[in-house]
Design an enzyme around this catalytic site. Structure first.
Site, PDB file in Angstrom:
ATOM      1  N   CYS A   1      -0.428   4.152   2.080  1.00  0.00           N
ATOM      2  CA  CYS A   1      -0.282   4.006   3.538  1.00  0.00           C
ATOM      3  C   CYS A   1       1.163   4.277   3.948  1.00  0.00           C
ATOM      4  O   CYS A   1       1.422   4.891   4.978  1.00  0.00           O
ATOM      5  CB  CYS A   1      -0.599   2.589   4.005  1.00  0.00           C
ATOM      6  SG  CYS A   1      -2.017   1.843   3.258  1.00  0.00           S
ATOM      7  N   ASP A   2       2.114   3.763   3.163  1.00  0.00           N
ATOM      8  CA  ASP A   2       3.503   3.701   3.632  1.00  0.00           C
ATOM      9  C   ASP A   2       4.480   4.576   2.851  1.00  0.00           C
ATOM     10  O   ASP A   2       5.639   4.704   3.247  1.00  0.00           O
ATOM     11  CB  ASP A   2       3.990   2.235   3.558  1.00  0.00           C
ATOM     12  CG  ASP A   2       3.114   1.326   4.413  1.00  0.00           C
ATOM     13  OD1 ASP A   2       2.657   1.774   5.465  1.00  0.00           O
ATOM     14  OD2 ASP A   2       2.889   0.168   4.014  1.00  0.00           O
TER      15      ASP A   2
ATOM     16  N   CYS B   1       0.833  -1.204   0.000  1.00  0.00           N
ATOM     17  CA  CYS B   1       0.000   0.000   0.000  1.00  0.00           C
ATOM     18  C   CYS B   1       0.868   1.255   0.000  1.00  0.00           C
ATOM     19  O   CYS B   1       1.344   1.696   1.052  1.00  0.00           O
ATOM     20  CB  CYS B   1      -0.912  -0.011   1.225  1.00  0.00           C
ATOM     21  SG  CYS B   1      -1.908   1.470   1.323  1.00  0.00           S
TER      22      CYS B   1
END
Ligand code: NDP
Length: 310
Positions: free
Chosen positions: A139-140, A136
């Site tokens: 997300c990261d 992701c």
């Protein structure tokens, strides 16, 4: 242990689950919805959504899911944090266990459990998961600002993730196993026009390299057998998704790709009273709008079933 009785239980909190909840609330069926492991579903891990009708300026995935949650709640859905750990669809009413402790008896169930990211299956990839290996980017990606990263895959997701990472990172490699991208032309044009994205065609990842601090690189092998070491700090998978059917697979018929099989044109599964909506039953379209549409279909099928007319 007391058993709670509900008319409709919805499993999953993506656009399919929330849309089903909105319709069933308006039909006065007092749906109960369990949000699952990832409240809001996969869209909470995307950036802006520009192709959902009704948002002329686009909307963030998180915001859209929050809007849907609030809409379902305002109309009367009982939305709960919790993971459905077991189902028994062998007899009616259906039995459902939440978080291994809470037992529910439901007249009908809508399965909207979505799909999850796939990994390559390398031992080294597993070892560095959360330490530089991620599925992701949104997300990261933040952790890799001004660093070099790689994205595996040649589809729309890979292009979208690479484009997003290119705004944060110094350099983004796309590792593509074929000699072409599978993504839509618009997405291909976008990555090709981004100067800090380099597409490496006909390469497979053979090993993720790293140390106690995390990923330091990957070994990639070209189809002609030559090997290359890419020094990177982040390794992002974007090679597709797997439907989340583990919970129901003992009762519900799946298709050849593992998605829930439904009666064509409906949300009906092989078990009368159990309906499926969203990515868990859709290997083809997998869009927020199609998931929402299928949530609506499941709600209408479910309402008719409960009224004895479907
Ligand atoms: P896709 O299945 O479309 O693409 C997966 C990619 O990963 C392909 O390039 C595939 O290669 C590659 N791949 C699969 N397995 C491996 C492996 N083991 N090793 C290396 N590469 C591998 O998945 P997406 O998640 O990209 O997209 C799913 C659906 O969602 C599509 O319909 C897409 O159009 C849609 N989507 C739409 C978006 C939008 O409209 N904004 C955004 C994101 C997704 P190969 O081509 O060789 O099979």
């Amino acid at each position: 242990m007391t058993i709670e009785k509900v008319r409709v239980l919805i499993i999953g909190s993506g656009p399919a689950g929330y849309t089903a909840a909105i319709y069933l609330s308006r039909a006065n069926l007092a749906p109960v919805l369990y949000q699952g492991i990832e409240p809001g579903g996969q869209l909470t891990t995307t950036t802006d959504i520009e192709n959902f009708p009704g948002y002329p300026s686009g909307v963030s995935g998180t915001q859209m899911m929050e809007d849907l949650r609030m809409q379902a709640e305002r109309l009367g859905t009982d939305i709960r944090l919790g993971i459905v750990s077991k189902v028994d669809f062998a007899s009616r009413p259906f039995r459902i266990v939440v978080d291994d402790v809470h037992e529910i008896s439901a007249d009908s169930v809508i399965v909207a459990t979505g799909a999850s990211a796939k990994y390559l299956g390398l031992e080294s990839e597993y070892r560095f998961r959360g330490m530089g290996v991620s599925a992701c980017a949104t997300c990261d990606g933040f952790f890799y600002r001004k660093k070099d990263v790689a994205v595996v895959g040649g589809g729309d997701t890979a292009c979208e993730e690479a484009s997003y990472l290119a705004t944060l990172c110094r350099k983004v490699y796309m590792i593509v196993r074929k000699d072409h991208l599978r993504a839509s032309q618009a997405m291909q044009d976008r990555v090709r026009k981004t100067p800090n994205i380099e597409i490496l065609f006909e390469y497979n990842t053979t090993e993720v390299l790293g140390n106690d601090d995390g990923v330091t690189g990957v070994l990639i092998t070209k189809t002609d057998g030559t090997t290359r070491r890419l020094p990177i700090d982040g390794f992002f998978l974007a090679i597709g998704h797997r439907p989340n059917t583990e919970l129901v697979k003992d009762y519900i018929t799946l298709d050849s790709e593992g998605y829930i099989a439904t009666v064509p044109g409906t949300s009906k599964t092989n078990v009368e009273g159990v309906f499926a909506a969203g990515d868990v039953k859709d290997p083809h379209y997998r869009q927020a709008i199609t998931a929402a549409g299928s949530g609506c279909i499941a709600a209408i099928d479910c309402e008719r079933y409960l009224l004895g007319i479907g």
